[in-house]
Write a protein that holds these residues in place. Structure first.
Motif, PDB file in Angstrom:
ATOM      1  N   LYS A   1       0.710  -1.314   0.099  1.00  0.00           N
ATOM      2  CA  LYS A   1      -0.129   0.098   0.133  1.00  0.00           C
ATOM      3  C   LYS A   1       0.602   1.249   0.239  1.00  0.00           C
ATOM      4  CE  LYS A   1      -4.015  -2.006   2.265  1.00  0.00           C
ATOM      5  NZ  LYS A   1      -4.751  -2.051   3.463  1.00  0.00           N
ATOM      6  N   ASN A   2       2.072   1.150  -0.030  1.00  0.00           N
ATOM      7  CA  ASN A   2       2.984   2.276  -0.198  1.00  0.00           C
ATOM      8  C   ASN A   2       2.914   3.170   1.152  1.00  0.00           C
ATOM      9  OD1 ASN A   2       4.088   1.246  -2.439  1.00  0.00           O
ATOM     10  ND2 ASN A   2       3.356   2.946  -3.696  1.00  0.00           N
ATOM     11  N   THR A   3       2.636   2.693   2.200  1.00  0.00           N
ATOM     12  CA  THR A   3       2.189   3.401   3.570  1.00  0.00           C
ATOM     13  C   THR A   3       2.960   3.009   4.553  1.00  0.00           C
ATOM     14  OG1 THR A   3       0.098   3.721   2.692  1.00  0.00           O
ATOM     15  CG2 THR A   3       0.210   3.983   4.827  1.00  0.00           C
ATOM     16  N   VAL A   4       3.435   3.969   5.528  1.00  0.00           N
ATOM     17  CA  VAL A   4       3.683   3.552   6.875  1.00  0.00           C
ATOM     18  C   VAL A   4       2.898   4.162   7.935  1.00  0.00           C
ATOM     19  CG1 VAL A   4       5.340   5.555   6.733  1.00  0.00           C
ATOM     20  CG2 VAL A   4       6.052   3.755   8.204  1.00  0.00           C
ATOM     21  N   TYR A   5       2.751   3.402   8.942  1.00  0.00           N
ATOM     22  CA  TYR A   5       1.937   3.692  10.029  1.00  0.00           C
ATOM     23  C   TYR A   5       2.647   3.958  11.509  1.00  0.00           C
ATOM     24  CZ  TYR A   5      -1.299   1.584   6.871  1.00  0.00           C
ATOM     25  OH  TYR A   5      -1.942   1.011   5.566  1.00  0.00           O
ATOM     26  N   LEU A   6       2.042   4.936  12.175  1.00  0.00           N
ATOM     27  CA  LEU A   6       2.413   5.032  13.513  1.00  0.00           C
ATOM     28  C   LEU A   6       1.241   5.054  14.452  1.00  0.00           C
ATOM     29  CD1 LEU A   6       5.136   5.851  15.389  1.00  0.00           C
ATOM     30  CD2 LEU A   6       4.009   8.281  15.109  1.00  0.00           C
ATOM     31  N   GLN A   7       1.185   3.965  15.123  1.00  0.00           N
ATOM     32  CA  GLN A   7       0.038   3.828  16.097  1.00  0.00           C
ATOM     33  C   GLN A   7       0.667   4.452  17.429  1.00  0.00           C
ATOM     34  OE1 GLN A   7      -3.257   2.382  15.770  1.00  0.00           O
ATOM     35  NE2 GLN A   7      -3.370   3.215  17.863  1.00  0.00           N
ATOM     36  N   MET A   8      -0.195   5.107  17.977  1.00  0.00           N
ATOM     37  CA  MET A   8      -0.052   5.947  19.295  1.00  0.00           C
ATOM     38  C   MET A   8      -0.782   5.808  20.043  1.00  0.00           C
ATOM     39  SD  MET A   8       1.646   9.482  17.518  1.00  0.00           S
ATOM     40  CE  MET A   8      -0.137  10.142  16.961  1.00  0.00           C
ATOM     41  N   ASN A   9      -0.419   5.058  21.336  1.00  0.00           N
ATOM     42  CA  ASN A   9      -1.299   4.861  22.481  1.00  0.00           C
ATOM     43  C   ASN A   9      -1.074   5.689  23.741  1.00  0.00           C
ATOM     44  OD1 ASN A   9      -2.707   2.893  20.677  1.00  0.00           O
ATOM     45  ND2 ASN A   9      -1.392   1.170  21.214  1.00  0.00           N
ATOM     46  N   SER A  10      -1.629   5.763  24.822  1.00  0.00           N
ATOM     47  CA  SER A  10      -1.390   6.127  25.969  1.00  0.00           C
ATOM     48  C   SER A  10      -0.850   7.607  25.752  1.00  0.00           C
ATOM     49  CB  SER A  10      -0.429   5.200  26.795  1.00  0.00           C
ATOM     50  OG  SER A  10      -1.017   3.998  26.815  1.00  0.00           O
ATOM     51  N   LEU A  11      -1.570   8.564  24.873  1.00  0.00           N
ATOM     52  CA  LEU A  11      -0.833   9.696  24.436  1.00  0.00           C
ATOM     53  C   LEU A  11      -0.958  10.653  25.791  1.00  0.00           C
ATOM     54  CD1 LEU A  11      -2.579   9.994  21.110  1.00  0.00           C
ATOM     55  CD2 LEU A  11       0.058  10.234  21.420  1.00  0.00           C
ATOM     56  N   LYS A  12       0.119  11.494  25.841  1.00  0.00           N
ATOM     57  CA  LYS A  12       0.316  12.476  26.641  1.00  0.00           C
ATOM     58  C   LYS A  12       0.174  13.976  26.235  1.00  0.00           C
ATOM     59  CE  LYS A  12       3.470   9.093  28.937  1.00  0.00           C
ATOM     60  NZ  LYS A  12       4.943   9.040  29.486  1.00  0.00           N
ATOM     61  N   ALA A  13       0.128  14.753  27.169  1.00  0.00           N
ATOM     62  CA  ALA A  13       0.079  16.403  26.574  1.00  0.00           C
ATOM     63  C   ALA A  13       1.399  16.595  25.943  1.00  0.00           C
ATOM     64  CB  ALA A  13      -0.203  17.300  27.767  1.00  0.00           C
ATOM     65  N   GLU A  14       2.633  16.047  26.508  1.00  0.00           N
ATOM     66  CA  GLU A  14       3.969  16.314  25.771  1.00  0.00           C
ATOM     67  C   GLU A  14       4.004  15.737  24.372  1.00  0.00           C
ATOM     68  OE1 GLU A  14       3.209  15.303  28.647  1.00  0.00           O
ATOM     69  OE2 GLU A  14       4.748  13.563  29.415  1.00  0.00           O
ATOM     70  N   ASP A  15       3.010  15.010  24.102  1.00  0.00           N
ATOM     71  CA  ASP A  15       3.001  14.215  22.709  1.00  0.00           C
ATOM     72  C   ASP A  15       2.502  15.260  21.492  1.00  0.00           C
ATOM     73  OD1 ASP A  15       2.461  11.243  23.973  1.00  0.00           O
ATOM     74  OD2 ASP A  15       4.460  11.769  23.513  1.00  0.00           O
ATOM     75  N   THR A  16       1.992  16.262  21.997  1.00  0.00           N
ATOM     76  CA  THR A  16       1.541  17.295  21.030  1.00  0.00           C
ATOM     77  C   THR A  16       2.554  17.703  20.227  1.00  0.00           C
ATOM     78  OG1 THR A  16      -0.245  18.005  22.704  1.00  0.00           O
ATOM     79  CG2 THR A  16       0.468  19.880  21.066  1.00  0.00           C
ATOM     80  N   ALA A  17       2.292  17.791  19.017  1.00  0.00           N
ATOM     81  CA  ALA A  17       3.476  18.098  17.920  1.00  0.00           C
ATOM     82  C   ALA A  17       2.793  18.319  16.585  1.00  0.00           C
ATOM     83  CB  ALA A  17       4.863  17.474  18.381  1.00  0.00           C
ATOM     84  N   VAL A  18       3.713  18.657  15.717  1.00  0.00           N
ATOM     85  CA  VAL A  18       3.451  18.403  14.121  1.00  0.00           C
ATOM     86  C   VAL A  18       4.423  17.059  13.903  1.00  0.00           C
ATOM     87  CG1 VAL A  18       3.604  19.187  11.932  1.00  0.00           C
ATOM     88  CG2 VAL A  18       2.814  20.545  13.550  1.00  0.00           C
ATOM     89  N   TYR A  19       3.465  16.072  13.451  1.00  0.00           N
ATOM     90  CA  TYR A  19       4.083  14.829  13.187  1.00  0.00           C
ATOM     91  C   TYR A  19       4.574  14.849  11.728  1.00  0.00           C
ATOM     92  CZ  TYR A  19       3.511  13.268  17.795  1.00  0.00           C
ATOM     93  OH  TYR A  19       3.759  12.936  19.270  1.00  0.00           O
ATOM     94  N   TYR A  20       6.105  14.437  11.259  1.00  0.00           N
ATOM     95  CA  TYR A  20       6.412  14.364   9.902  1.00  0.00           C
ATOM     96  C   TYR A  20       6.794  12.867   9.583  1.00  0.00           C
ATOM     97  CZ  TYR A  20       6.776  19.384  10.156  1.00  0.00           C
ATOM     98  OH  TYR A  20       6.443  20.826  10.385  1.00  0.00           O
ATOM     99  N   CYS A  21       6.699  12.488   8.357  1.00  0.00           N
ATOM    100  CA  CYS A  21       7.069  11.337   8.029  1.00  0.00           C
ATOM    101  C   CYS A  21       8.268  11.499   6.866  1.00  0.00           C
ATOM    102  CB  CYS A  21       6.118  10.344   7.251  1.00  0.00           C
ATOM    103  SG  CYS A  21       5.472  11.029   5.977  1.00  0.00           S
ATOM    104  N   ALA A  22       9.262  10.755   6.957  1.00  0.00           N
ATOM    105  CA  ALA A  22      10.387  10.755   6.154  1.00  0.00           C
ATOM    106  C   ALA A  22      10.633   9.469   5.319  1.00  0.00           C
ATOM    107  CB  ALA A  22      11.412  11.549   6.770  1.00  0.00           C
ATOM    108  N   ALA A  23      11.401   9.813   4.291  1.00  0.00           N
ATOM    109  CA  ALA A  23      12.025   8.576   3.460  1.00  0.00           C
ATOM    110  C   ALA A  23      13.506   8.602   3.344  1.00  0.00           C
ATOM    111  CB  ALA A  23      11.204   8.498   2.248  1.00  0.00           C
ATOM    112  N   ASP A  24      14.095   7.513   3.495  1.00  0.00           N
ATOM    113  CA  ASP A  24      15.508   7.393   3.427  1.00  0.00           C
ATOM    114  C   ASP A  24      15.893   6.528   2.288  1.00  0.00           C
ATOM    115  OD1 ASP A  24      17.965   5.753   5.352  1.00  0.00           O
ATOM    116  OD2 ASP A  24      18.034   6.958   3.580  1.00  0.00           O
ATOM    117  N   ARG A  25      16.435   6.940   1.118  1.00  0.00           N
ATOM    118  CA  ARG A  25      16.535   6.540  -0.139  1.00  0.00           C
ATOM    119  C   ARG A  25      17.773   5.577   0.019  1.00  0.00           C
ATOM    120  NH1 ARG A  25      18.153  11.403  -4.135  1.00  0.00           N
ATOM    121  NH2 ARG A  25      19.871  12.133  -2.979  1.00  0.00           N
TER     122      ARG A  25
END
Length: 126
Positions: A75-99
């Motif tokens: 599916k050409n997709t990477v996932y990030l499952q985030m559980n037990s989230l905390k206030a300090e997890d607040t952020a802009v999340y970026y995905c990136a590719a390493d060729r």
């Protein structure tokens, strides 16, 4: 390679979110993939990475046991499952590719990544 991240939003502390990042324009299975996050106070920090084969995975210490990275090369997709989230997890999340990532390489350095998505905002309310 173009990366499109999605899945961010507002969630209460203790809740869960799953981020997705879909790649186009390249051979996804040849790229190591990573997630990073950024806030004004902490700058950009490593979250998780997965090798192109999926055989190697790395997490930042504060995410271990709460976050899970996975990929679906069909599916050409990477996932990030985030559980037990905390206030300090607040952020802009970026995905990136390493060729240049090897079969077993899950890079933790932002400078090793060649392509970046646009970011998706995660807000955790306490």
């Amino acid at each position: 390679v173009q990366l499109q991240a999605s899945g961010g939003g507002l969630v209460q502390a203790g809740g869960s979110l799953r981020l997705s990042c879909t790649a186009s324009g390249g051979t996804f299975s040849m790229y190591g993939m990573g997630w990073f996050r950024q806030t004004p106070g902490r700058g950009r920090e490593f979250v998780a990475a997965i090798s192109r084969s999926g055989a190697s995975i790395a997490y930042a210490d504060s995410m271990k046991g709460r976050f899970t990275i996975s990929r679906d090369n069909a599916k050409n997709t990477v996932y990030l499952q985030m559980n037990s989230l905390k206030a300090e997890d607040t952020a802009v999340y970026y995905c990136a590719a390493d060729r240049n990532g090897g079969y077993y390489v899950a890079n933790q350095l932002a400078t090793e990544y060649d392509y970046w998505g646009q970011g998706t905002l995660v807000t955790v309310s306490s």
